[in-house]
Design a protein around this motif. Sequence first.
Motif, PDB file in Angstrom:
ATOM      1  N   TRP A 134       0.853  -1.185   0.000  1.00 60.74           N
ATOM      2  CA  TRP A 134       0.000   0.000   0.000  1.00 60.74           C
ATOM      3  C   TRP A 134       0.886   1.230   0.000  1.00 60.74           C
ATOM      4  O   TRP A 134       1.630   1.479   0.935  1.00 60.74           O
ATOM      5  N   ALA A 135       0.790   2.033  -1.058  1.00 62.16           N
ATOM      6  CA  ALA A 135       1.621   3.228  -1.175  1.00 62.16           C
ATOM      7  C   ALA A 135       0.958   4.440  -0.529  1.00 62.16           C
ATOM      8  O   ALA A 135       1.627   5.418  -0.229  1.00 62.16           O
ATOM      9  N   PHE A 136      -0.357   4.395  -0.303  1.00 62.49           N
ATOM     10  CA  PHE A 136      -1.116   5.506   0.283  1.00 62.49           C
ATOM     11  C   PHE A 136      -1.011   6.773  -0.562  1.00 62.49           C
ATOM     12  O   PHE A 136      -1.072   7.867  -0.046  1.00 62.49           O
ATOM     13  N   ASP A 137      -0.849   6.632  -1.857  1.00 68.79           N
ATOM     14  CA  ASP A 137      -0.807   7.777  -2.768  1.00 68.79           C
ATOM     15  C   ASP A 137      -2.215   8.077  -3.278  1.00 68.79           C
ATOM     16  O   ASP A 137      -2.534   7.874  -4.441  1.00 68.79           O
ATOM     17  N   GLY A 138      -3.071   8.525  -2.372  1.00 71.41           N
ATOM     18  CA  GLY A 138      -4.440   8.861  -2.742  1.00 71.41           C
ATOM     19  C   GLY A 138      -5.383   7.685  -2.787  1.00 71.41           C
ATOM     20  O   GLY A 138      -6.527   7.824  -3.198  1.00 71.41           O
ATOM     21  N   SER A 139      -4.922   6.515  -2.368  1.00 67.88           N
ATOM     22  CA  SER A 139      -5.738   5.313  -2.441  1.00 67.88           C
ATOM     23  C   SER A 139      -5.365   4.346  -1.325  1.00 67.88           C
ATOM     24  O   SER A 139      -4.223   4.314  -0.872  1.00 67.88           O
ATOM     25  N   LEU A 140      -6.334   3.544  -0.915  1.00 69.69           N
ATOM     26  CA  LEU A 140      -6.082   2.487   0.070  1.00 69.69           C
ATOM     27  C   LEU A 140      -5.978   1.126  -0.613  1.00 69.69           C
ATOM     28  O   LEU A 140      -6.020   0.092   0.021  1.00 69.69           O
ATOM     29  N   ALA A 141      -5.829   1.139  -1.948  1.00 72.38           N
ATOM     30  CA  ALA A 141      -5.754  -0.104  -2.716  1.00 72.38           C
ATOM     31  C   ALA A 141      -4.349  -0.689  -2.693  1.00 72.38           C
ATOM     32  O   ALA A 141      -3.351   0.031  -2.699  1.00 72.38           O
ATOM     33  N   ASP A 142      -4.289  -1.993  -2.693  1.00 69.17           N
ATOM     34  CA  ASP A 142      -3.060  -2.772  -2.768  1.00 69.17           C
ATOM     35  C   ASP A 142      -2.542  -2.720  -4.204  1.00 69.17           C
ATOM     36  O   ASP A 142      -3.309  -2.884  -5.140  1.00 69.17           O
ATOM     37  N   THR A 143      -1.260  -2.478  -4.379  1.00 76.97           N
ATOM     38  CA  THR A 143      -0.692  -2.432  -5.729  1.00 76.97           C
ATOM     39  C   THR A 143       0.091  -3.697  -6.068  1.00 76.97           C
ATOM     40  O   THR A 143       0.757  -3.756  -7.085  1.00 76.97           O
ATOM     41  N   ALA A 144       0.025  -4.712  -5.216  1.00 79.62           N
ATOM     42  CA  ALA A 144       0.688  -5.991  -5.464  1.00 79.62           C
ATOM     43  C   ALA A 144      -0.239  -7.103  -4.987  1.00 79.62           C
ATOM     44  O   ALA A 144      -1.292  -6.848  -4.411  1.00 79.62           O
ATOM     45  N   GLY A 145       0.163  -8.300  -5.203  1.00 81.71           N
ATOM     46  CA  GLY A 145      -0.566  -9.434  -4.654  1.00 81.71           C
ATOM     47  C   GLY A 145      -2.020  -9.508  -5.073  1.00 81.71           C
ATOM     48  O   GLY A 145      -2.357  -9.409  -6.244  1.00 81.71           O
ATOM     49  N   ALA A 146      -2.902  -9.653  -4.095  1.00 79.97           N
ATOM     50  CA  ALA A 146      -4.327  -9.904  -4.333  1.00 79.97           C
ATOM     51  C   ALA A 146      -5.131  -8.634  -4.591  1.00 79.97           C
ATOM     52  O   ALA A 146      -6.342  -8.685  -4.711  1.00 79.97           O
ATOM     53  N   LYS A 147      -4.470  -7.486  -4.683  1.00 75.91           N
ATOM     54  CA  LYS A 147      -5.150  -6.210  -4.947  1.00 75.91           C
ATOM     55  C   LYS A 147      -6.200  -5.897  -3.878  1.00 75.91           C
ATOM     56  O   LYS A 147      -7.296  -5.435  -4.157  1.00 75.91           O
ATOM     57  N   GLU A 148      -5.853  -6.151  -2.633  1.00 76.62           N
ATOM     58  CA  GLU A 148      -6.763  -5.901  -1.519  1.00 76.62           C
ATOM     59  C   GLU A 148      -6.882  -4.401  -1.245  1.00 76.62           C
ATOM     60  O   GLU A 148      -5.967  -3.633  -1.502  1.00 76.62           O
ATOM     61  N   VAL A 149      -8.015  -4.008  -0.699  1.00 78.59           N
ATOM     62  CA  VAL A 149      -8.250  -2.610  -0.324  1.00 78.59           C
ATOM     63  C   VAL A 149      -8.393  -2.549   1.191  1.00 78.59           C
ATOM     64  O   VAL A 149      -9.156  -3.311   1.786  1.00 78.59           O
ATOM     65  N   LEU A 150      -7.647  -1.645   1.816  1.00 78.59           N
ATOM     66  CA  LEU A 150      -7.740  -1.460   3.256  1.00 78.59           C
ATOM     67  C   LEU A 150      -9.054  -0.784   3.610  1.00 78.59           C
ATOM     68  O   LEU A 150      -9.593   0.007   2.845  1.00 78.59           O
TER      69      LEU A 150
END
Length: 92
Positions: free
Chosen positions: A23-39
Amino acid sequence: MSRLKNNAGPTSLAEAATPASHWAFDGSLADTAGAKEVLTPQGGTPRYAPPVPCTTGQALALGVKPGDATYLTAPVSADLRLGPSYSIEAWV
């Protein structure tokens, strides 16, 4: 923030270093690797700090102002099975 895969065991050094989530926290809570999970934010609304000159990316503010989310939760992931020893890394 990233969490590394630890399922049946890595078959190579490269696989051992492959994030299960990032999670880069660059305007999003979306996962950018793996299962593409959203926090999921808890206790309020996620708020991103204003950009700082001469830096790259954004930051997530947790519990700084009234109404801010106080923590985040991630869904249970089949990619992540913690064994007796593991590492969690965060750049704060």
